[in-house]
Design an enzyme around this catalytic site. Structure first.
Site, PDB file in Angstrom:
ATOM      1  N   LYS A 161       0.883  -1.177   0.000  1.00 49.33           N
ATOM      2  CA  LYS A 161       0.000   0.000   0.000  1.00 49.33           C
ATOM      3  C   LYS A 161       0.909   1.213   0.000  1.00 49.33           C
ATOM      4  O   LYS A 161       1.427   1.619   1.032  1.00 49.33           O
ATOM      5  CB  LYS A 161      -0.871  -0.027   1.263  1.00 49.33           C
ATOM      6  CG  LYS A 161      -2.241   0.596   1.126  1.00 49.33           C
ATOM      7  CD  LYS A 161      -2.251   2.074   0.913  1.00 49.33           C
ATOM      8  CE  LYS A 161      -1.927   2.903   2.120  1.00 49.33           C
ATOM      9  NZ  LYS A 161      -1.622   4.298   1.783  1.00 49.33           N
ATOM     10  N   GLU A 234       8.668   1.020  11.440  1.00 46.03           N
ATOM     11  CA  GLU A 234       9.809   1.896  11.112  1.00 46.03           C
ATOM     12  C   GLU A 234       9.269   3.322  11.164  1.00 46.03           C
ATOM     13  O   GLU A 234       8.585   3.761  10.241  1.00 46.03           O
ATOM     14  CB  GLU A 234      10.351   1.576   9.710  1.00 46.03           C
ATOM     15  CG  GLU A 234      10.828   0.144   9.507  1.00 46.03           C
ATOM     16  CD  GLU A 234      12.125  -0.153  10.248  1.00 46.03           C
ATOM     17  OE1 GLU A 234      12.750   0.784  10.765  1.00 46.03           O
ATOM     18  OE2 GLU A 234      12.495  -1.338  10.318  1.00 46.03           O
ATOM     19  N   CYS A 268      13.822  10.351   7.352  1.00 42.98           N
ATOM     20  CA  CYS A 268      13.670   9.923   8.740  1.00 42.98           C
ATOM     21  C   CYS A 268      15.021   9.938   9.456  1.00 42.98           C
ATOM     22  O   CYS A 268      15.102  10.268  10.622  1.00 42.98           O
ATOM     23  CB  CYS A 268      13.053   8.538   8.789  1.00 42.98           C
ATOM     24  SG  CYS A 268      13.856   7.395   7.671  1.00 42.98           S
ATOM     25  N   GLU A 368       9.445  15.610  15.966  1.00 41.86           N
ATOM     26  CA  GLU A 368       9.987  15.363  14.632  1.00 41.86           C
ATOM     27  C   GLU A 368       9.724  16.597  13.767  1.00 41.86           C
ATOM     28  O   GLU A 368       8.664  17.218  13.877  1.00 41.86           O
ATOM     29  CB  GLU A 368       9.344  14.124  14.003  1.00 41.86           C
ATOM     30  CG  GLU A 368      10.100  13.722  12.747  1.00 41.86           C
ATOM     31  CD  GLU A 368       9.637  12.420  12.096  1.00 41.86           C
ATOM     32  OE1 GLU A 368       8.499  12.006  12.300  1.00 41.86           O
ATOM     33  OE2 GLU A 368      10.462  11.857  11.346  1.00 41.86           O
TER      34      GLU A 368
HETATM   35  P1  NAD Z   1       2.175   8.513   7.544  1.00 43.74           P
HETATM   36  O1  NAD Z   1       2.227   7.853   8.858  1.00 43.74           O
HETATM   37  O2  NAD Z   1       1.296   9.680   7.371  1.00 43.74           O
HETATM   38  O3  NAD Z   1       1.737   7.469   6.400  1.00 43.74           O
HETATM   39  C1  NAD Z   1       2.457   6.295   6.146  1.00 43.74           C
HETATM   40  C2  NAD Z   1       1.546   5.298   5.457  1.00 43.74           C
HETATM   41  O4  NAD Z   1       0.530   4.890   6.356  1.00 43.74           O
HETATM   42  C3  NAD Z   1       0.811   5.833   4.238  1.00 43.74           C
HETATM   43  O5  NAD Z   1       0.817   4.859   3.225  1.00 43.74           O
HETATM   44  C4  NAD Z   1      -0.593   6.079   4.751  1.00 43.74           C
HETATM   45  O6  NAD Z   1      -1.593   5.996   3.752  1.00 43.74           O
HETATM   46  C5  NAD Z   1      -0.742   4.941   5.729  1.00 43.74           C
HETATM   47  N1  NAD Z   1      -1.764   5.144   6.755  1.00 43.74           N
HETATM   48  C6  NAD Z   1      -2.261   6.300   7.251  1.00 43.74           C
HETATM   49  N2  NAD Z   1      -3.182   6.055   8.210  1.00 43.74           N
HETATM   50  C7  NAD Z   1      -3.261   4.714   8.325  1.00 43.74           C
HETATM   51  C8  NAD Z   1      -4.029   3.833   9.134  1.00 43.74           C
HETATM   52  N3  NAD Z   1      -4.892   4.286  10.033  1.00 43.74           N
HETATM   53  N4  NAD Z   1      -3.858   2.513   8.979  1.00 43.74           N
HETATM   54  C9  NAD Z   1      -2.968   2.021   8.102  1.00 43.74           C
HETATM   55  N5  NAD Z   1      -2.213   2.800   7.289  1.00 43.74           N
HETATM   56  C10 NAD Z   1      -2.360   4.131   7.403  1.00 43.74           C
HETATM   57  O7  NAD Z   1       3.678   8.873   7.181  1.00 43.74           O
HETATM   58  P2  NAD Z   1       4.217   9.683   5.930  1.00 43.74           P
HETATM   59  O8  NAD Z   1       3.846  11.112   6.085  1.00 43.74           O
HETATM   60  O9  NAD Z   1       3.860   8.989   4.669  1.00 43.74           O
HETATM   61  O10 NAD Z   1       5.805   9.506   6.104  1.00 43.74           O
HETATM   62  C11 NAD Z   1       6.559  10.327   6.920  1.00 43.74           C
HETATM   63  C12 NAD Z   1       6.907   9.637   8.224  1.00 43.74           C
HETATM   64  O11 NAD Z   1       7.532   8.389   7.962  1.00 43.74           O
HETATM   65  C13 NAD Z   1       7.900  10.417   9.048  1.00 43.74           C
HETATM   66  O12 NAD Z   1       7.510  10.379  10.394  1.00 43.74           O
HETATM   67  C14 NAD Z   1       9.198   9.658   8.845  1.00 43.74           C
HETATM   68  O13 NAD Z   1      10.125   9.810   9.882  1.00 43.74           O
HETATM   69  C15 NAD Z   1       8.716   8.261   8.732  1.00 43.74           C
HETATM   70  N6  NAD Z   1       9.683   7.415   8.027  1.00 43.74           N
HETATM   71  C16 NAD Z   1      10.366   6.474   8.732  1.00 43.74           C
HETATM   72  C17 NAD Z   1      11.312   5.691   8.084  1.00 43.74           C
HETATM   73  C18 NAD Z   1      12.107   4.641   8.819  1.00 43.74           C
HETATM   74  O14 NAD Z   1      12.721   3.828   8.156  1.00 43.74           O
HETATM   75  N7  NAD Z   1      12.127   4.611  10.131  1.00 43.74           N
HETATM   76  C19 NAD Z   1      11.545   5.870   6.731  1.00 43.74           C
HETATM   77  C20 NAD Z   1      10.821   6.846   6.051  1.00 43.74           C
HETATM   78  C21 NAD Z   1       9.888   7.609   6.702  1.00 43.74           C
END
Ligand code: NAD
Length: 525
Positions: A161, A234, A268, A368
């Site tokens: 997804k 993650e 991240c 963050e």
């Molecule tokens: P997000 O949490 O908004 O979304 C991530 C994913 O989750 C998307 O595909 C979204 O559609 C889905 N999602 C949203 N609500 C959901 C729910 N209730 N149930 C299931 N899925 C759901 O994050 P983002 O804005 O896409 O990414 C940025 C964040 O990701 C930052 O906090 C960043 O630090 C983190 N990140 C972490 C890593 C790592 O490896 N640790 C890598 C990249 C990004």
């Protein structure tokens, strides 16, 4: 029912790029069923066969690398070189690496037994079944593809997804697998937002690997708890960079700049907090500001090379503004940037920002940020730097900068982070041999590395009698089986003594007592 669509726009220009149909939650269950069917056949294939499929995929990616870079760049507004260097090249390497490595890591392993030496144990690994991957937008290709490579070579089918911000990269990923002739149902891409992600978690998959923000991560874990679905999380980072007074200053400036501003700070594992020895702070800050001001911001395009691309979400810019306002109100000083920058109407950019006089209680330090902002704090000792670096809820990565490698290692070993890099930063997601994941509220579980691969399989422990004898023990059945008796109790008492006794003499005596108890019990048996 009206079909919903997600429209995709280039955050650097506002240009409309295309759209995809949303996979409604009710359809997700059907796709999971297809995926499970496909997993059975895929999981039965040998590593060699699965590896050959990955090799085919790799060749498709290499052939279409420029097109992939273009799609990533237009949907995220990042420079194409960042798409190629941080996303495409590492995936091509991962496909090459796991094709050979997986069979070695997942071959059966003997477990030496120190106590019941007449028995033998070994471990075998077998696929989980269907793995659900929920991905973010900041590295829309490298993050899911890295995890998919591992899940697939381990014999699982995948439901990806992608983020609703980058559906076209998701669509492209689906087309790459199709062109590489992967069997139907082994890889499926589901389009949609949080509700589609939530449906995937509830649809009976065997594992969820979620990469995203901490608050979504919490919801994901709560939903997965309902069905007892294992999760890898993650999550976010707030990575500290410790610069000792003996660091190579120029290297540290360039490192901070790249670690903080590449991907427009939407990384991240990007550098966010800098703890620098007071002695060298002045020249460092001066050089950092000068270099930050010279970074080329703008719309990535063929004829226009830029260093820093766009900000993907409008709400991110609001967050930067409010964190900076909070910091300024508490005495911090913005030396450069600190404002939105517009290259093109409807494009979203934020000028590289350096902030000094920061304190640990500011939101800029605690929350963050996920943007091109470096918060610099001057420290009087290494101890102070370590304390401040560890004073965070997050613990994804960290870096230490010093010319003395032994000193840097000693500092690194005291930092609370999943990865610590010495005299470099941010890049180790590309090292597929090494584990990737955080501690504290940055999540748990690992991807990449041998340890990460083992998170994509079930572990099966097999135990049998040495020599393959059918009778259980030395004399037929296990001595802990029925019937129980006072003699049996005395045997286990003697055994407990022996296990808890040290020194040759005492241990020898305890052993004799145990043999005696064993002999008596055998006679009664
Ligand atoms: P997000 O949490 O908004 O979304 C991530 C994913 O989750 C998307 O595909 C979204 O559609 C889905 N999602 C949203 N609500 C959901 C729910 N209730 N149930 C299931 N899925 C759901 O994050 P983002 O804005 O896409 O990414 C940025 C964040 O990701 C930052 O906090 C960043 O630090 C983190 N990140 C972490 C890593 C790592 O490896 N640790 C890598 C990249 C990004």
């Amino acid at each position: 029912m009206i079909e919903r669509t997600i429209k995709s726009h280039n955050p650097a220009t506002g240009e409309y790029l295309g759209e995809v149909h949303v996979d409604e939650p009710e359809r997700v269950k059907e796709i999971v069923a297809l995926s499970r069917k496909a997993a059975r056949e895929w999981g039965r294939r040998t590593f060699l066969e699965r590896g050959d499929s990955l090799l085919g995929l790799q060749q498709v990616i290499v052939r279409r690398a420029d097109e992939i870079a273009e799609v990533i760049s237009s949907e995220t507004g990042k420079p194409r070189i960042e798409a190629m260097a941080a996303e495409i090249a590492p995936v091509v390497y991962a496909l090459r690496y796991w094709r050979k490595r997986a069979a070695k890591v997942l071959k059966p392993k003997t477990i030496p037994l120190r106590f019941l030496v007449y028995k033998k144990s070994y471990l075998t690994f077998y696929p989980l079944g269907v793995v659900g991957l929920i991905a973010p937008w900041n590295y829309p290709f490298a993050i899911p593809m890295g995890d998919m490579t591992m899940a697939l070579i381990a014999g699982n089918s995948i439901l990806l997804k992608p983020s609703e911000q980058t559906p076209l990269v998701g669509k492209l990923i689906a087309s790459l697998f199709k062109e590489a002739d992967f069997p139907e149902g082994v890889v499926s891409v589901l389009f949609g937002g949080g509700d589609t992600g939530a449906a995937l978690i509830g649809a009976g998959v065997d594992k969820i690997v979620f990469t995203g923000g901490g608050s979504t991560g919490r919801r994901v874990m709560a939903m997965a708890a309902e069905t007892l679905t294992p999760v890898t999380l993650e999550l976010g980072g707030k990575d500290p960079m410790i610069i000792c007074e003996d660091a190579d200053l120029e290297l540290a400036v360039e490192g901070a700049l790249w670690g903080g501003m590449s991907n427009a700070g939407q990384t991240c594992a990007g550098v966010k907090r800098i703890y620098i020895a007071r002695k060298i702070a002045e020249p460092f800050i001066e050089a950092l500001v000068k270099r930050a001001e010279r970074l080329r911001l703008g719309v990535p395009a063929d004829d226009h090379v830029v260093d820093v691309g766009a900000i993907v979400l409008e709400r991110q810019i609001d967050l930067y503004r409010s964190q900076l306002a909070d910091a300024e109100a508490q005495g911090a000083k913005i030396l450069c940037g600190g404002r939105e920058w517009s290259a093109y109407h409807k494009g979203r950019f934020f000028a590289p920002t350096v902030v000094v006089h920061v304190q640990g209680n500011m939101r800029l330090v605690r929350e963050e940020t996920f943007g091109p902002i470096l918060a610099v704090d001057e420290v009087d000792s290494v101890e102070e730097a370590i304390d401040k670096a560890n004073d965070s809820e997050l613990g994804l990565c960290a870096s230490v900068w010093s010319r003395d490698i032994n000193r840097a290692k000693r500092i690194a070993e005291r930092l609370e982070a999943g990865t610590v890099v010495i005299n470099d930063c941010t890049f180790t997601h590309a090292l597929v041999e090494t584990p990737w994941g955080g501690v504290k509220k940055s999540g748990f579980g690992r991807v990449h590395s041998d340890e990460g691969l083992k998170e994509f399989v079930n572990w099966r422990h097999i135990n049998y009698n040495r020599g393959g004898r059918a009778g259980n023990t030395l004399w037929g059945r296990a001595f802990w089986w029925f019937p129980y008796s006072p003699a049996k109790y005395r045997l286990f008492r003697a055994l407990t003594d022996w296990l808890g006794t040290y020194g040759w003499w005492s241990r020898g005596r305890a052993f004799l007592a145990m043999v005696k108890a064993f002999w008596k019990m055998k006679r009664i048996h």
